[in-house]
Write a protein that holds these residues in place. Structure first.
Motif, mmCIF file in Angstrom:
data_model
loop_
_atom_site.group_PDB
_atom_site.id
_atom_site.type_symbol
_atom_site.label_atom_id
_atom_site.label_comp_id
_atom_site.label_asym_id
_atom_site.label_seq_id
_atom_site.Cartn_x
_atom_site.Cartn_y
_atom_site.Cartn_z
ATOM 1 N N THR A 167 0.670 -0.929 -0.038
ATOM 2 C CA THR A 167 -0.140 0.374 -0.222
ATOM 3 C C THR A 167 0.703 1.358 0.061
ATOM 4 N N LEU A 168 1.760 1.120 0.080
ATOM 5 C CA LEU A 168 3.088 2.201 -0.750
ATOM 6 C C LEU A 168 2.753 3.063 0.743
ATOM 7 N N GLY A 169 3.416 2.281 2.100
ATOM 8 C CA GLY A 169 3.088 2.981 3.225
ATOM 9 C C GLY A 169 2.180 3.362 4.355
ATOM 10 N N TYR A 170 0.144 3.392 3.415
ATOM 11 C CA TYR A 170 -0.517 3.658 4.496
ATOM 12 C C TYR A 170 -0.163 3.056 5.012
ATOM 13 N N LEU A 171 -0.001 1.395 5.675
ATOM 14 C CA LEU A 171 -0.819 0.640 6.739
ATOM 15 C C LEU A 171 1.269 1.106 7.554
ATOM 16 N N PHE A 172 2.091 1.526 7.243
ATOM 17 C CA PHE A 172 3.696 1.290 8.158
ATOM 18 C C PHE A 172 2.780 1.270 9.805
ATOM 19 N N PRO A 173 1.770 2.290 10.224
ATOM 20 C CA PRO A 173 1.642 2.689 11.558
ATOM 21 C C PRO A 173 1.063 0.862 11.906
ATOM 22 N N TYR A 174 0.888 0.239 11.433
ATOM 23 C CA TYR A 174 -0.028 -1.047 11.672
ATOM 24 C C TYR A 174 1.604 -1.960 11.664
ATOM 25 N N ALA A 175 2.645 -1.818 10.657
ATOM 26 C CA ALA A 175 3.732 -2.845 10.210
ATOM 27 C C ALA A 175 4.240 -2.899 11.947
ATOM 28 N N LEU B 38 0.668 6.440 14.275
ATOM 29 C CA LEU B 38 1.402 6.292 13.973
ATOM 30 C C LEU B 38 2.380 6.920 14.915
ATOM 31 N N ALA B 39 2.376 7.440 16.273
ATOM 32 C CA ALA B 39 2.330 7.739 17.127
ATOM 33 C C ALA B 39 1.489 7.093 18.236
ATOM 34 N N MET B 40 0.392 6.012 18.241
ATOM 35 C CA MET B 40 0.004 5.066 18.846
ATOM 36 C C MET B 40 0.583 3.956 18.806
ATOM 37 N N ALA B 41 1.711 3.732 17.662
ATOM 38 C CA ALA B 41 2.805 2.547 17.686
ATOM 39 C C ALA B 41 3.857 2.586 17.670
ATOM 40 N N LYS C 66 3.113 -4.381 20.053
ATOM 41 C CA LYS C 66 2.024 -3.986 20.709
ATOM 42 C C LYS C 66 1.142 -4.513 21.272
ATOM 43 N N ALA C 67 0.081 -4.223 22.348
ATOM 44 C CA ALA C 67 -1.134 -5.484 22.824
ATOM 45 C C ALA C 67 -2.777 -4.677 21.806
ATOM 46 N N ILE D 142 -4.739 -0.153 16.302
ATOM 47 C CA ILE D 142 -4.006 0.755 15.596
ATOM 48 C C ILE D 142 -4.368 1.019 13.810
ATOM 49 N N GLY D 143 -4.579 -0.391 13.882
ATOM 50 C CA GLY D 143 -4.552 -0.992 11.888
ATOM 51 C C GLY D 143 -5.398 -0.349 11.657
ATOM 52 N N VAL D 144 -6.964 -0.879 12.335
ATOM 53 C CA VAL D 144 -8.161 -0.236 12.200
ATOM 54 C C VAL D 144 -8.253 0.982 12.570
ATOM 55 N N LEU D 145 -7.879 1.662 12.953
ATOM 56 C CA LEU D 145 -7.264 3.684 12.977
ATOM 57 C C LEU D 145 -6.340 3.983 12.131
ATOM 58 N N ASN D 146 -6.101 3.341 11.741
ATOM 59 C CA ASN D 146 -5.353 3.367 10.349
ATOM 60 C C ASN D 146 -6.129 3.213 9.060
ATOM 61 N N LEU D 147 -6.792 2.161 9.089
ATOM 62 C CA LEU D 147 -7.802 1.816 7.987
ATOM 63 C C LEU D 147 -8.626 2.880 8.094
ATOM 64 N N ALA D 148 -9.780 2.659 9.001
ATOM 65 C CA ALA D 148 -10.048 4.502 9.025
ATOM 66 C C ALA D 148 -10.381 5.957 8.931
ATOM 67 N N LEU D 149 -9.094 5.889 9.199
ATOM 68 C CA LEU D 149 -8.809 7.573 9.611
ATOM 69 C C LEU D 149 -6.967 7.656 8.490
ATOM 70 N N GLY D 150 -6.626 6.771 8.466
ATOM 71 C CA GLY D 150 -5.162 6.135 7.633
ATOM 72 C C GLY D 150 -5.269 8.042 6.778
ATOM 73 N N TRP D 151 -6.492 7.652 5.701
ATOM 74 C CA TRP D 151 -6.394 8.568 4.392
ATOM 75 C C TRP D 151 -6.209 10.483 4.763
ATOM 76 N N THR D 152 -6.820 10.569 6.279
ATOM 77 C CA THR D 152 -6.020 12.261 6.635
ATOM 78 C C THR D 152 -5.154 12.169 6.965
ATOM 79 N N VAL D 153 -4.117 12.956 7.131
ATOM 80 C CA VAL D 153 -3.341 13.083 7.034
ATOM 81 C C VAL D 153 -3.209 12.619 9.291
ATOM 82 N N VAL D 154 -3.680 13.658 9.262
ATOM 83 C CA VAL D 154 -3.845 13.510 11.218
ATOM 84 C C VAL D 154 -4.586 11.925 11.643
ATOM 85 N N GLY D 155 -4.926 11.450 10.398
ATOM 86 C CA GLY D 155 -5.288 9.903 11.252
ATOM 87 C C GLY D 155 -4.281 8.847 11.628
ATOM 88 N N TRP D 156 -3.057 9.278 9.944
ATOM 89 C CA TRP D 156 -2.345 8.531 10.087
ATOM 90 C C TRP D 156 -1.068 8.906 10.582
#
Length: 81
Positions: free
Chosen positions: A27-35, A66-69, A42-43, A48-62
């Motif tokens: 995904t060219l780095g879109y799911l980088f925080p999940y990885a 990443l901060a959570m990860a 992380k427990a 974090i993966g769900v948040l990344n999928l749902a709001l990762g398209w906004t810069v703030v969500g991504w």
């Protein structure tokens, strides 16, 4: 007798880590925080993966994902031995 700090860190499974990095590269780095979260064990990697999928398209969500990860592992308790 000594005290040991027990955190919420989980043992990272090799398959899950490999899959998360393949998804991140695919995904060219879109799911980088999940990885990062799965690699660090992380427990809340699933959240974090769900948040990344749902709001990762906004810069703030991504950035939040990443901060959570990259955040510290929480202390779950003390073990006395």
């Amino acid at each position: 007798m000594y005290l040991e700090v027990v955190t919420d860190q989980h043992r990272a499974r090799l398959r899950r880590v490999a899959l998360s990095w393949l998804l991140a590269m695919g995904t060219l780095g879109y799911l980088f925080p999940y990885a990062v979260a799965t690699t660090r064990g992380k427990a809340n990697a699933g959240a974090i993966g769900v948040l990344n999928l749902a709001l990762g398209w906004t810069v703030v969500g991504w950035v939040v994902a990443l901060a959570m990860a990259c955040g510290r592992h929480r202390i779950a308790g003390l073990r006395v031995s």
